[in-house]
Design a protein around this motif. Structure first.
Motif, PDB file in Angstrom:
ATOM      1  N   ASP A  44      22.623  53.582  28.064  1.00 31.62           N
ATOM      2  CA  ASP A  44      24.078  53.454  27.987  1.00 31.62           C
ATOM      3  C   ASP A  44      24.680  52.634  29.127  1.00 31.62           C
ATOM      4  OD1 ASP A  44      23.477  55.366  29.909  1.00 31.62           O
ATOM      5  OD2 ASP A  44      25.174  56.650  29.401  1.00 31.62           O
ATOM      6  N   LYS A  45      23.844  52.062  29.996  1.00 32.44           N
ATOM      7  CA  LYS A  45      24.320  51.219  31.099  1.00 32.44           C
ATOM      8  C   LYS A  45      23.462  49.965  31.171  1.00 32.44           C
ATOM      9  CE  LYS A  45      26.140  55.046  33.743  1.00 32.44           C
ATOM     10  NZ  LYS A  45      26.070  55.827  34.970  1.00 32.44           N
ATOM     11  N   PRO A  46      23.645  49.057  30.217  1.00 32.33           N
ATOM     12  CA  PRO A  46      22.790  47.859  30.162  1.00 32.33           C
ATOM     13  C   PRO A  46      23.011  46.934  31.363  1.00 32.33           C
ATOM     14  CG  PRO A  46      24.595  47.674  28.608  1.00 32.33           C
ATOM     15  CD  PRO A  46      24.650  49.067  29.171  1.00 32.33           C
ATOM     16  N   LEU A  47      22.046  46.069  31.578  1.00 33.09           N
ATOM     17  CA  LEU A  47      22.198  45.041  32.602  1.00 33.09           C
ATOM     18  C   LEU A  47      23.369  44.143  32.210  1.00 33.09           C
ATOM     19  CD1 LEU A  47      18.480  43.901  33.046  1.00 33.09           C
ATOM     20  CD2 LEU A  47      19.840  45.210  34.680  1.00 33.09           C
ATOM     21  N   PRO A  48      24.142  43.672  33.179  1.00 31.59           N
ATOM     22  CA  PRO A  48      25.243  42.759  32.854  1.00 31.59           C
ATOM     23  C   PRO A  48      24.706  41.476  32.206  1.00 31.59           C
ATOM     24  CG  PRO A  48      25.442  43.582  35.103  1.00 31.59           C
ATOM     25  CD  PRO A  48      24.094  44.006  34.594  1.00 31.59           C
ATOM     26  N   ALA A  49      25.363  41.034  31.166  1.00 31.59           N
ATOM     27  CA  ALA A  49      24.931  39.831  30.444  1.00 31.59           C
ATOM     28  C   ALA A  49      24.864  38.626  31.374  1.00 31.59           C
ATOM     29  CB  ALA A  49      25.863  39.554  29.267  1.00 31.59           C
ATOM     30  N   ALA A  50      25.812  38.505  32.292  1.00 34.27           N
ATOM     31  CA  ALA A  50      25.818  37.361  33.220  1.00 34.27           C
ATOM     32  C   ALA A  50      24.573  37.365  34.098  1.00 34.27           C
ATOM     33  CB  ALA A  50      27.079  37.382  34.074  1.00 34.27           C
ATOM     34  N   LEU A  51      24.134  38.537  34.525  1.00 30.34           N
ATOM     35  CA  LEU A  51      22.930  38.640  35.349  1.00 30.34           C
ATOM     36  C   LEU A  51      21.689  38.268  34.539  1.00 30.34           C
ATOM     37  CD1 LEU A  51      21.430  39.362  37.930  1.00 30.34           C
ATOM     38  CD2 LEU A  51      21.555  41.777  37.247  1.00 30.34           C
ATOM     39  N   VAL A  52      21.610  38.745  33.322  1.00 30.30           N
ATOM     40  CA  VAL A  52      20.476  38.406  32.459  1.00 30.30           C
ATOM     41  C   VAL A  52      20.430  36.895  32.249  1.00 30.30           C
ATOM     42  CG1 VAL A  52      19.460  38.662  30.150  1.00 30.30           C
ATOM     43  CG2 VAL A  52      20.418  40.662  31.332  1.00 30.30           C
ATOM     44  N   LYS A  53      21.574  36.282  31.996  1.00 32.16           N
ATOM     45  CA  LYS A  53      21.627  34.822  31.797  1.00 32.16           C
ATOM     46  C   LYS A  53      21.143  34.086  33.041  1.00 32.16           C
ATOM     47  CE  LYS A  53      25.389  34.889  28.463  1.00 32.16           C
ATOM     48  NZ  LYS A  53      26.812  34.571  28.216  1.00 32.16           N
ATOM     49  N   LYS A  54      21.569  34.527  34.216  1.00 30.94           N
ATOM     50  CA  LYS A  54      21.132  33.881  35.457  1.00 30.94           C
ATOM     51  C   LYS A  54      19.624  34.013  35.638  1.00 30.94           C
ATOM     52  CE  LYS A  54      23.527  35.379  38.992  1.00 30.94           C
ATOM     53  NZ  LYS A  54      24.499  35.817  40.007  1.00 30.94           N
ATOM     54  N   MET A  55      19.091  35.181  35.320  1.00 26.88           N
ATOM     55  CA  MET A  55      17.657  35.381  35.471  1.00 26.88           C
ATOM     56  C   MET A  55      16.866  34.548  34.460  1.00 26.88           C
ATOM     57  SD  MET A  55      17.386  39.398  36.504  1.00 26.88           S
ATOM     58  CE  MET A  55      15.791  39.216  37.299  1.00 26.88           C
ATOM     59  N   VAL A  56      17.362  34.440  33.245  1.00 20.53           N
ATOM     60  CA  VAL A  56      16.684  33.616  32.236  1.00 20.53           C
ATOM     61  C   VAL A  56      16.717  32.152  32.660  1.00 20.53           C
ATOM     62  CG1 VAL A  56      16.802  32.777  29.854  1.00 20.53           C
ATOM     63  CG2 VAL A  56      17.008  35.223  30.325  1.00 20.53           C
ATOM     64  N   ARG A  57      17.863  31.682  33.155  1.00 18.17           N
ATOM     65  CA  ARG A  57      17.934  30.295  33.641  1.00 18.17           C
ATOM     66  C   ARG A  57      16.944  30.066  34.777  1.00 18.17           C
ATOM     67  NH1 ARG A  57      23.674  30.997  34.061  1.00 18.17           N
ATOM     68  NH2 ARG A  57      24.533  30.757  31.997  1.00 18.17           N
ATOM     69  N   ALA A  58      16.821  31.029  35.674  1.00 21.17           N
ATOM     70  CA  ALA A  58      15.879  30.912  36.785  1.00 21.17           C
ATOM     71  C   ALA A  58      14.444  30.875  36.274  1.00 21.17           C
ATOM     72  CB  ALA A  58      16.081  32.062  37.773  1.00 21.17           C
ATOM     73  N   ARG A  59      14.134  31.656  35.244  1.00 19.93           N
ATOM     74  CA  ARG A  59      12.788  31.638  34.649  1.00 19.93           C
ATOM     75  C   ARG A  59      12.501  30.292  33.997  1.00 19.93           C
ATOM     76  NH1 ARG A  59       8.535  32.604  35.089  1.00 19.93           N
ATOM     77  NH2 ARG A  59       7.878  33.162  33.035  1.00 19.93           N
ATOM     78  N   ILE A  60      13.502  29.744  33.323  1.00 17.18           N
ATOM     79  CA  ILE A  60      13.324  28.420  32.713  1.00 17.18           C
ATOM     80  C   ILE A  60      13.013  27.403  33.804  1.00 17.18           C
ATOM     81  CG2 ILE A  60      14.524  26.538  31.520  1.00 17.18           C
ATOM     82  CD1 ILE A  60      15.998  28.786  29.911  1.00 17.18           C
ATOM     83  N   ALA A  61      13.744  27.471  34.915  1.00 16.78           N
ATOM     84  CA  ALA A  61      13.500  26.552  36.029  1.00 16.78           C
ATOM     85  C   ALA A  61      12.084  26.735  36.583  1.00 16.78           C
ATOM     86  CB  ALA A  61      14.540  26.771  37.125  1.00 16.78           C
ATOM     87  N   GLN A  62      11.629  27.985  36.699  1.00 17.85           N
ATOM     88  CA  GLN A  62      10.258  28.234  37.170  1.00 17.85           C
ATOM     89  C   GLN A  62       9.242  27.601  36.220  1.00 17.85           C
ATOM     90  OE1 GLN A  62       9.827  32.515  37.493  1.00 17.85           O
ATOM     91  NE2 GLN A  62      10.311  32.482  39.673  1.00 17.85           N
ATOM     92  N   ASN A  63       9.457  27.773  34.925  1.00 19.59           N
ATOM     93  CA  ASN A  63       8.533  27.206  33.947  1.00 19.59           C
ATOM     94  C   ASN A  63       8.532  25.687  33.997  1.00 19.59           C
ATOM     95  OD1 ASN A  63       7.669  29.693  33.068  1.00 19.59           O
ATOM     96  ND2 ASN A  63       8.838  29.684  31.186  1.00 19.59           N
ATOM     97  N   GLU A  64       9.696  25.089  34.203  1.00 19.11           N
ATOM     98  CA  GLU A  64       9.778  23.629  34.301  1.00 19.11           C
ATOM     99  C   GLU A  64       9.017  23.135  35.527  1.00 19.11           C
ATOM    100  OE1 GLU A  64      10.995  21.484  32.014  1.00 19.11           O
ATOM    101  OE2 GLU A  64      11.301  23.251  30.768  1.00 19.11           O
ATOM    102  N   MET A  65       9.140  23.874  36.634  1.00 19.98           N
ATOM    103  CA  MET A  65       8.414  23.507  37.852  1.00 19.98           C
ATOM    104  C   MET A  65       6.903  23.549  37.608  1.00 19.98           C
ATOM    105  SD  MET A  65      10.294  22.907  40.686  1.00 19.98           S
ATOM    106  CE  MET A  65       9.490  23.641  42.089  1.00 19.98           C
ATOM    107  N   LYS A  66       6.454  24.567  36.887  1.00 22.90           N
ATOM    108  CA  LYS A  66       5.022  24.681  36.592  1.00 22.90           C
ATOM    109  C   LYS A  66       4.543  23.488  35.783  1.00 22.90           C
ATOM    110  CE  LYS A  66       4.754  29.720  36.618  1.00 22.90           C
ATOM    111  NZ  LYS A  66       4.585  30.910  35.778  1.00 22.90           N
ATOM    112  N   LYS A  67       5.377  23.044  34.826  1.00 25.08           N
ATOM    113  CA  LYS A  67       5.001  21.905  33.981  1.00 25.08           C
ATOM    114  C   LYS A  67       4.840  20.645  34.817  1.00 25.08           C
ATOM    115  CE  LYS A  67       7.267  23.329  29.695  1.00 25.08           C
ATOM    116  NZ  LYS A  67       8.376  23.009  28.778  1.00 25.08           N
ATOM    117  N   THR A  68       5.750  20.418  35.760  1.00 22.30           N
ATOM    118  CA  THR A  68       5.683  19.191  36.546  1.00 22.30           C
ATOM    119  C   THR A  68       4.538  19.225  37.556  1.00 22.30           C
ATOM    120  OG1 THR A  68       7.291  20.026  38.175  1.00 22.30           O
ATOM    121  CG2 THR A  68       8.159  18.756  36.322  1.00 22.30           C
ATOM    122  N   MET A  69       4.105  20.445  37.920  1.00 21.70           N
ATOM    123  CA  MET A  69       3.013  20.563  38.883  1.00 21.70           C
ATOM    124  C   MET A  69       1.641  20.534  38.208  1.00 21.70           C
ATOM    125  SD  MET A  69       4.667  23.429  41.390  1.00 21.70           S
ATOM    126  CE  MET A  69       3.514  23.216  42.738  1.00 21.70           C
ATOM    127  N   ALA A  70       1.614  20.694  36.891  1.00 19.49           N
ATOM    128  CA  ALA A  70       0.336  20.746  36.172  1.00 19.49           C
ATOM    129  C   ALA A  70      -0.264  19.386  35.967  1.00 19.49           C
ATOM    130  CB  ALA A  70       0.547  21.425  34.811  1.00 19.49           C
TER     131      ALA A  70
END
Length: 70
Positions: A44-70
């Motif tokens: 009944d107390k979900p994570l704030p949507a804005a926080l989830v969005k920020k974390m997903v964007r950060a994960r996308i950035a991490q994945n992009e970094m991995k691609k460029t380093m591979a």
């Protein structure tokens, strides 16, 4: 994987698939139970949507970094 979530009897969990992200967002996550790879929150107390969005964007950035380093 990018991120995942799961529902349990007593709580829900958000898995950012990166312990580093949990550390980076520690201040914003201090109201939640966290471990190396998960963030737990009450059904009944979900994570704030804005926080989830920020974390997903950060994960996308991490994945992009991995691609460029591979």
């Amino acid at each position: 994987g990018l991120v995942a979530y799961a529902a349990f009897k007593e709580h829900c969990s958000f898995f950012p698939m990166s312990g580093r992200l949990i550390e980076e967002f520690a201040e914003e996550l201090k109201a939640y139970k966290t471990s190396k790879g998960t963030i737990q929150f009450a059904i009944d107390k979900p994570l704030p949507a804005a926080l989830v969005k920020k974390m997903v964007r950060a994960r996308i950035a991490q994945n992009e970094m991995k691609k460029t380093m591979a």
